[in-house]
Write a protein that holds these residues in place. Structure first.
Motif, PDB file in Angstrom:
ATOM      1  N   UNK A 269     172.197  23.397   5.385  1.00 56.25           N
ATOM      2  CA  UNK A 269     171.893  22.566   6.560  1.00 56.25           C
ATOM      3  C   UNK A 269     170.779  21.557   6.304  1.00 56.25           C
ATOM      4  N   UNK A 270     170.011  21.753   5.248  1.00 56.71           N
ATOM      5  CA  UNK A 270     168.892  20.839   5.000  1.00 56.71           C
ATOM      6  C   UNK A 270     169.438  19.448   4.719  1.00 56.71           C
ATOM      7  N   UNK A 271     168.956  18.446   5.444  1.00 56.62           N
ATOM      8  CA  UNK A 271     169.439  17.093   5.157  1.00 56.62           C
ATOM      9  C   UNK A 271     169.040  16.669   3.743  1.00 56.62           C
TER      10      UNK A 271
ATOM     11  N   UNK B  72     174.009  33.808   5.381  1.00 59.76           N
ATOM     12  CA  UNK B  72     173.077  33.094   6.262  1.00 59.76           C
ATOM     13  C   UNK B  72     172.173  32.174   5.447  1.00 59.76           C
TER      14      UNK B  72
ATOM     15  N   UNK C 177     162.197  23.870   5.511  1.00 61.43           N
ATOM     16  CA  UNK C 177     162.535  24.381   4.185  1.00 61.43           C
ATOM     17  C   UNK C 177     161.963  23.537   3.064  1.00 61.43           C
ATOM     18  N   UNK C 178     161.638  22.270   3.349  1.00 62.92           N
ATOM     19  CA  UNK C 178     160.992  21.434   2.344  1.00 62.92           C
ATOM     20  C   UNK C 178     159.588  21.921   2.062  1.00 62.92           C
ATOM     21  N   UNK C 179     158.856  22.223   3.118  1.00 57.56           N
ATOM     22  CA  UNK C 179     157.483  22.695   2.975  1.00 57.56           C
ATOM     23  C   UNK C 179     157.456  24.038   2.265  1.00 57.56           C
TER      24      UNK C 179
ATOM     25  N   UNK D  14     164.986  30.838  11.863  1.00 55.95           N
ATOM     26  CA  UNK D  14     165.056  29.998  13.060  1.00 55.95           C
ATOM     27  C   UNK D  14     164.106  30.536  14.118  1.00 55.95           C
ATOM     28  N   UNK D  15     163.959  29.796  15.188  1.00 54.90           N
ATOM     29  CA  UNK D  15     163.157  30.321  16.279  1.00 54.90           C
ATOM     30  C   UNK D  15     163.854  31.568  16.808  1.00 54.90           C
TER      31      UNK D  15
ATOM     32  N   UNK E 110     174.030  29.156   4.547  1.00 52.89           N
ATOM     33  CA  UNK E 110     174.170  28.271   5.703  1.00 52.89           C
ATOM     34  C   UNK E 110     172.890  27.479   5.924  1.00 52.89           C
ATOM     35  N   UNK E 111     171.763  28.188   5.841  1.00 48.40           N
ATOM     36  CA  UNK E 111     170.464  27.560   6.078  1.00 48.40           C
ATOM     37  C   UNK E 111     170.198  26.477   5.028  1.00 48.40           C
TER      38      UNK E 111
END
Lengths: 338, 310, 320
Positions: free
Chosen positions: B254-256, B247, B212-214, B48-49, B250-251
């Motif tokens: 979260x990806x749609x 984590x 995360x797609x890229x 994340x940022x 979780x990440x």
């Protein structure tokens, strides 16, 4: 069937560039019902944000022309005066913007910014307003609401600020919520929390929601119906499952092919030829997507492309979808027209 | 041998306060990161940022001062040795924003030739020839040479940025969110192009992204960063299909999901992962809130799981 | 907030110290010294030398500087040979004249700048905006002293609406109402002449700030809340646009000092600007040195005030 909450008919919104007007939204008709999320998808320059801003007349009046009908709860608001619009904005129609870092006034405490919208649209005493503001902050999931009330925007993270923007949008229980790229600037874990929040609003307030995004994943997660826009027009509209399972328009199919997926690995991504032309150079005649699929013969396009019903609630513009097939950027890759 | 190796990298920024602006503490942006890039691979740094991914990239190229730790490039410690000219030309960077990373007052010729002028002494004709060659390599027309950045679209600008980065024939490219300012169709173009270029020039990429797609599309191996530390590192497939750290789970959850039929399933999964994350947070992070050191849990899969430390 | 203020005041100490050293050396470098004007040409060089020794003019520079600076702290700025009075006394008389003239000029500057900037920025590219920007271009192009002369000629001599010199009508008793009115009446034309010219940069600045701010996202959000245009300008745009103007305030003071030299001479206004020029002409070194030091300190105080104002109105600075 009951009347839709929002009914846009043949809307054209033109912007003045130098001395001429150019339509950024060109003959768009769309309905949004109560308790429904309609997603509008497309790349930058397709007119989706211009459409959103047109609904409540947020464009600079001096450089904008609007034609067509926008009826909200059976009242035409396309030609409403600024005072009439101000009564709708923030009360009946709430808006959420893309960049939470710039959407709040840096010199005003959070509480004051939420209270402003309560003050304008409801008769409440000062104490009632404050109580309701703290309630709203809690509702959108902000911890320590009593303290946050007195803080300035720069003291909050991006995700928290977006929650504040949402609190402002829902403060007066709007029946229509317009969210313009609400999660684009946020991290993916924060994005899923904000999307949950928007979904909860729909479930609890039964509002109609227009969700503008370029992220097809967000569309798949959120929308009930999807409208795909290209060059100022809706090129395809369908219920969400139908659109993802059975996309018809070449632009929709191209978009779906060009997104890198986190769920399986493609060797190459599909690249749409050419670029979206700038507003003054948009093609206005025939199929607007034509120049980006030049291998499709001229005669399969309609002269004046209309929306064709291809399934229940599924409409596609132009007949070219019937004969569309992919061709790779180097000419060899054929994804086949399934 | 690894092309790039980070050993226990720390980048701390001082926090100053009070009347005399004394240092009262540090923001530990990067707090003990070790990783290796093999020649010719793409390593994805995700987080994340504020996770320290960008700071890590900038530290490697020398844009952030390294507090402690070692950075080896082709076996040479970049911190002990002064960065030689040779080293500086072999590591290049592609920036996020194609709109602001190019000087609007300079012609394309001058933008691309800038690194050449710093490192090589070419005649005007040689320079022009090299720039034209680079332009054709990134798929821009020869006419572009006399144009200014504003005359190009976002994707084309990012190609100009890439042409500048490859002008000196680097071996390692650090790409910090190279496509996040671009539309999907343009993004696809630039990503494909980066892949082609990698094959052609045998480049190694350190790709920094929050998308995360890229990352899935581009990377061979992936490191997940959280609060300045790596919490998991594995091949792309392992990270997405078999995440181990809470984590990472979780990440990934979260990806749609692009399939609307999975909506209910995804929501339930997310709910469960979030509950897990909240419950087990203290187990997975030590008393200072830091992730544990990475431990091998399979060949090519490391995770910062709790347990006896080394 | 208090740390910030304290820190900011602390920084001023080395600034002022440095300023005093620079001024001291500049004064030393000027032809002539405190003695030059006093010398009777009939006195022999030995007597002069003895006098120099007595006044400490032959001491090494740091001793001289130390003496000067310690005297300064005791309020002793030396003796003016031109007026045969202590420098403090001469300055004191005129300082207040200049101070009130500057205050009035500043008030007029902002009274003109804020409405004009607001109209110009809010209705940009309309007729009224074009007229206002036209005025600012003229203001930029016209030198203060020519404009002031013109004002003096028209309103002072031709029309006779305003007095053409002095700071008060002779014979009025200090402390009375008519004394006060007479003071204001004498200040009005010089202050207005200066304000009309110096205000143009503030007008332009405010105009571009407003044009900038009205396109910000938070203004769009305010519109989407249903906030009326009047209220948007009052609550959201105006304050955000004023921030940079506040930052400009300190420079405004430095500008006033420069302007006062012209204005006071043209309007024969007995202030320190006029004193400065006449002392310079007469080589009255001790007065000139004292005035330059005063001007310097005023500029430093100006930036201090700017920073403090900014820290009060901008929470982002206040919180740090």
């Amino acid at each position: 069937m009951t009347d839709p909450l929002l009914h846009i008919q043949r809307l054209r919104t033109s912007f003045k560039i130098k001395d001429d007007y150019y339509a950024a939204v060109d003959d768009v008709s769309l309905e949004v019902n109560k308790n429904e999320i309609v997603a509008i998808v497309g790349e930058s320059g397709c007119g989706k944000s211009a459409l959103a801003a047109s609904i409540t007349g947020l464009h600079n009046k001096e450089r904008t022309k609007m034609d067509g009908r926008i009826s909200f709860k059976n009242k035409d608001i396309a030609n409403a005066s600024i005072n009439q619009l101000n009564q709708l904005r923030g009360s009946e129609i709430g808006m959420i913007f893309q960049d939470p870092l710039t959407a709040l006034n840096p010199l005003m405490i959070i509480g004051e910014q939420i209270e402003e919208t309560l003050m304008l649209h409801q008769k409440m005493s000062r104490q009632e307003r404050k109580k309701r503001t703290v309630e709203l902050l809690k509702e959108v999931g902000i911890p320590r609401a009593e303290q946050i009330y007195y803080q300035y925007p720069h003291q909050l993270s991006g995700g928290m600020r977006q929650r504040v923007v949402i609190a402002i949008a829902i403060a007066n229980n709007p029946s229509l919520l317009i969210a313009d790229e609400p999660t684009t600037a946020l991290d993916v874990t924060i994005q899923s929390q904000i999307l949950d929040l928007i979904r909860k609003l729909k479930d609890e307030m039964h509002a109609g929601i227009i969700l503008i995004t370029h992220d097809l994943g967000v569309v798949a997660e959120m929308a009930d119906r999807v409208a795909v826009m290209y060059a100022g027009q809706i090129v395809e509209i369908a219920p969400v499952i139908e659109l993802f399972d059975n996309p018809k328009h070449p632009y929709t199919r191209s978009l779906l092919q060009s997104v890198p997926s986190a769920f399986d690995k493609q060797e190459r991504l599909y690249v749409i030829q050419g670029v979206v032309p700038p507003l003054p150079n948009l093609p206005r005649e025939g199929c607007r997507f034509k120049s980006r699929i030049p291998w499709i013969p001229e005669e399969v396009h309609e002269k004046e492309p209309k929306m064709h019903e291809v399934g229940p609630g599924h409409f596609v513009r132009c007949t070219c979808y019937e004969d569309f097939h992919f061709i790779g950027e180097d000419g060899g890759m054929n994804h086949g027209a399934s | 041998m690894a092309l790039l190796k980070l050993e226990d990298l720390h980048v701390h920024f001082p926090i100053r306060s009070g009347v005399f602006k004394r240092i009262v503490g540090h923001v530990k942006a990067v707090n003990g990161v070790s990783l290796e890039l093999k020649s010719g691979e793409t390593y994805g740094l995700v987080g994340e940022s504020g996770s320290g991914k960008t700071t890590t990239g900038r530290a490697v190229i020398g844009l952030n001062e390294i507090t402690s730790g070692k950075v080896f490039y082709a076996g040479k410690n970049l911190i002990e040795k002064k960065r030689t000219k040779e080293l500086r030309r072999e590591i290049q960077m592609i920036f996020q924003d194609p709109y602001s990373s190019l000087n609007p007052k300079k012609r394309v010729l001058d933008i691309i030739a800038e690194p050449l002028r710093n490192f090589e002494s070419l005649t005007k004709q040689e320079e022009q020839k090299r720039v034209q060659q680079l332009l054709s390599q990134v798929g821009l027309s020869q006419k572009s040479i006399a144009k200014y950045p504003h005359e190009f679209s976002g994707g084309q600008r990012q190609r100009i940025g890439i042409a500048r980065a490859i002008a000196l024939q680097p071996k390692l490219i650090i790409a910090d969110e190279p496509v996040s300012a671009l539309d999907v169709s343009v993004q696809a173009q630039v990503l494909n192009f980066m892949k082609d270029l990698q094959k052609e020039l045998n480049l190694t990429y350190l790709l920094i992204s929050h998308d995360l797609g890229i990352i899935r599309h581009m990377c061979d191996r992936i490191g997940i960063m959280y609060k300045g530390r790596l919490v998991e590192e594995a091949t792309a497939k392992e990270i997405y299909e078999n995440p181990q750290h809470i984590y990472t789970k979780r990440l990934i959850s979260s990806i749609p999901d692009i399939d609307p039929k999975n909506r209910g399933k995804m929501m339930a999964l997310r709910e469960e992962v979030k509950r897990d994350f909240d419950e087990k947070y203290n187990q997975y992070f030590d008393e200072n809130g830091l992730a544990y050191d990475l431990k091998a849990i399979a060949a090519d899969h490391f995770a910062a799981l709790p347990g006896e430390g080394q | 907030m208090w740390t910030f203020t304290f820190r900011r005041v602390l920084i001023m100490i080395p600034q002022i110290l440095l300023l005093s050293i620079v001024i001291f050396f500049l004064a030393k470098m000027m032809p002539g010294d405190a003695l030059t004007g006093l010398i009777d040409p009939n006195i022999g060089p030995e007597a002069i030398e003895a006098q120099r020794e007595k006044l400490g003019l032959n001491d090494p520079w740091h001793v001289q500087y130390w003496n000067w600076i310690t005297n300064l702290f005791q309020g002793d700025l030396g003796q003016s040979f031109q007026h045969k009075l202590p420098v403090t006394e001469i300055i004191n008389q005129r300082l207040w004249n200049t101070f009130w003239l500057s205050v009035l000029t500043l008030i007029l500057t902002y009274l003109i700048a804020i409405p004009l900037g607001l109209i110009s920025g809010r209705y940009n590219d309309t007729i009224s905006d074009r007229i206002i920007t036209g005025y600012t271009y003229i203001g930029f192009a016209a030198p203060v002293f020519i404009f002031a002369l013109l004002m003096l000629f028209i309103f002072g001599f031709q029309l006779g609406w305003f007095p053409t010199g002095g700071s008060v009508t002779p014979g009025t008793v200090p402390g009375t109402w008519s004394f006060f009115l007479s003071k204001v009446y004498h200040m009005l034309l010089p202050a207005l002449s200066m304000a009309l010219i110096t205000t143009v940069s503030t007008v332009q600045y405010l105009r571009s700030e407003i044009i900038d701010t009205k396109q910000k996202d938070f203004v769009l959000l305010a519109r989407s809340k249903g906030v009326s245009e009047t209220r948007i300008y009052r609550k959201h745009i105006f304050r955000n646009s004023l921030l940079p103007i506040a930052a400009f305030f300190g420079y405004e003071i430095s500008g006033l000092i420069g302007g006062s030299i012209f204005i006071e001479n043209i309007f024969s206004y007995p202030g320190i600007g006029q004193l400065f020029l006449s002392s310079l002409m007469q080589r009255d070194t001790s007065v000139v040195t004292a005035l330059v030091l005063l001007f310097g300190i005023a500029s430093i105080l100006g930036t201090l005030i700017s920073d403090l104002i900014l820290s009060i109105v901008d929470p982002r600075i206040r919180m740090k």
